[in-house]
Write an enzyme that holds these catalytic residues in place. Structure first.
Site, PDB file in Angstrom:
ATOM      1  N   LYS A 127       0.860  -1.183   0.000  1.00  0.00           N
ATOM      2  CA  LYS A 127       0.000   0.000   0.000  1.00  0.00           C
ATOM      3  C   LYS A 127       0.894   1.230   0.000  1.00  0.00           C
ATOM      4  O   LYS A 127       2.028   1.186   0.485  1.00  0.00           O
ATOM      5  CB  LYS A 127      -0.896   0.020   1.247  1.00  0.00           C
ATOM      6  N   ASP A 167      -6.738   4.240  -4.993  1.00  0.00           N
ATOM      7  CA  ASP A 167      -7.431   4.126  -3.717  1.00  0.00           C
ATOM      8  C   ASP A 167      -8.141   5.469  -3.517  1.00  0.00           C
ATOM      9  O   ASP A 167      -8.478   6.140  -4.493  1.00  0.00           O
ATOM     10  CB  ASP A 167      -6.442   3.796  -2.587  1.00  0.00           C
TER      11      ASP A 167
END
Length: 447
Positions: A127, A167
């Site tokens: 991430k 995201d």
């Protein structure tokens, strides 16, 4: 590793990362479920699998210094947490938001490792993101920031190494800018990012995948509990891609979607939003400062805008939190339980606090963690990676069918590992099923 050793590992992590509450919450929740499996396997213990799995393989931090369109220098922070690559290239989104910090990205990367393992596709977990806020910025400024961000990030990613996606606040526009800079710098056209435009290696259904996948998982949960989506009253939080596409698919399945929300409040429609309402919001949510109030104003149906309120006080059968981490707290959980809510499926990453999850478990409300029900987006990203690898592009119907099959398979894995005399514990099932896959791969590859 005994119970006391479990506590020792939690203490070990807490002492080293005392200010990383989201990361410690994520690891603690998983350890509770996987420790019995770890304790029963001498090989896992010999290789110290749990400790190794909790710690990221690599954390990359960089400063993004860039000049905006007014000639002013701005400075932001950037990160990429490459958590675990034992099952494939690091895979996980990039988030641009002022709240982005290391603890949030570490928890997201940890969760992503488990989520990706559940899909059955060859992907590791990672991430990344920045504290840059694109809200209110011109397209030109966003392009300038994305190019500067990629100039630093490109040293650490690649189609066989690390494949970021979008995201929060990183959509098709941002992915396009990021990919263009990567291609120019590296002189390679490759599947190094997912969520790309259809014209340059993107995939059909990627935008819809997380929301659609959530509802496909909900279908499987309903079937396992001898019920159906049709006629169920559903509260959804969020007003981005995940929430809106979950609302759209739920409506198409015959559900009554009664709420959408954002950070400013909740839009409620007691009789249920029409499909045309949801489609309007999908087409306009990037162009309106508050798409929900805009929808309320332009619609002829009876909608109510509740400023600074959450959706969880409505009387519903099913709740789908799709906004952000820890948005649904213990008080919200009690409200849902009191109103007769029977199922809660996470559409975001860890949107329910630990106390909220405990309340659902005590009240025997079916609870599904995001690492299972939220996996549709990364599943479709995996399919995009496969298409890029062979320079092909599958049609939307084929990909939608594959997405549904993957979500059904995740449900099956959770059911297999989480079923007991008291029912299906989806949180335990997801954690154990993912842990077995990752742990076995780590053992097979040695220290």
């Amino acid at each position: 590793m005994s119970k006391s050793n479990t506590e020792a590992l939690n203490t070990f992590l807490a002492q080293r990362f005392p200010h990383e509450s989201e990361y410690l919450q994520a690891t603690s929740e998983v350890l509770t479920d996987i420790m019995p499996i770890y304790n029963a396997n001498a090989t896992y213990k010999h290789y110290d699998i749990v400790r190794r799995l909790c710690l990221p393989e690599r954390i990359i931090y960089f400063t993004v210094s860039w000049m905006n369109s007014h000639g002013e220098v701005e400075v932001n922070q950037g990160w990429r947490v490459q958590h675990n690559s034992v099952m494939g290239p690091y895979k996980g989104g990039l988030r641009f938001h002022p709240s982005v910090n290391l603890t949030i990205l570490k928890f997201l990367a940890f969760e992503q490792t488990f989520k990706n393992a559940l899909t059955g596709l060859p992907m590791g977990g990672g991430k990344g993101g920045s504290d840059f806020n694109p809200k209110g910025r011109s397209d030109h400024d966003i392009m300038l920031f994305c190019q500067s961000f990629m100039r630093e990030l490109q040293r650490h990613i690649g189609a066989q190494t690390d494949v970021p996606a979008g995201d929060i606040n990183v959509g098709a526009r941002e992915i396009g800018f990021l990919y263009g800079e990567y291609r120019r710098l590296n002189n390679r056209f490759e599947g190094v990012l997912t969520g790309k435009g259809l014209e340059f290696g993107g995939s059909y259904v990627r935008t819809e995948a997380t929301g659609f996948g959530l509802v496909y998982f909900l279908e499987a949960v309903c079937k396992a509990h001898n019920t159906d989506i049709e006629g169920q009253r559903i509260a959804i939080s969020g007003a981005g891609n995940v929430a809106l596409h979950a609302a759209l698919k739920a409506k198409q399945k015959g559900a009554i979607v009664v709420t959408l929300s954002n950070s400013k409040g909740t839009l409620a429609c007691t009789s249920g939003f029409h499909e045309s309402d949801i489609q309007w919001a999908i087409h306009n949510h990037t162009m309106e400062s508050n798409v929900l109030t805009a929808l309320c104003q332009q619609s002829e149906r009876n909608m109510q805008w509740h400023k600074a309120q959450t959706p969880w006080s409505e009387e519903v059968d099913i709740a789908l939190p799709c906004a952000t981490q820890n948005e649904l707290n213990h008080s919200d959980a009690e409200s849902l339980i009191h109103s007769g809510c029977k199922m809660v499926l996470e559409g975001a990453n860890m949107p329910c606090t630990e106390r909220a999850q405990q309340a659902f478990k005590k009240a025997k409300v079916v609870f599904v963690p995001g690492k299972a029900s939220n996996a549709g987006g990364v599943a479709l990203s995996g399919l995009e990676m496969a298409q890029n690898a062979v320079f092909s592009q599958d049609d939307a119907n084929t990909l939608d069918a594959q997405l549904k099959t993957i979500m059904q398979n995740i449900h099956y894995r959770c059911e297999q590992e989480g079923t007991s005399d008291t029912g299906i514990d989806y949180a335990k099932g997801a954690n154990v099923a993912a842990f077995r896959r990752v742990a076995d791969a780590m053992v097979a590859q040695g220290v």
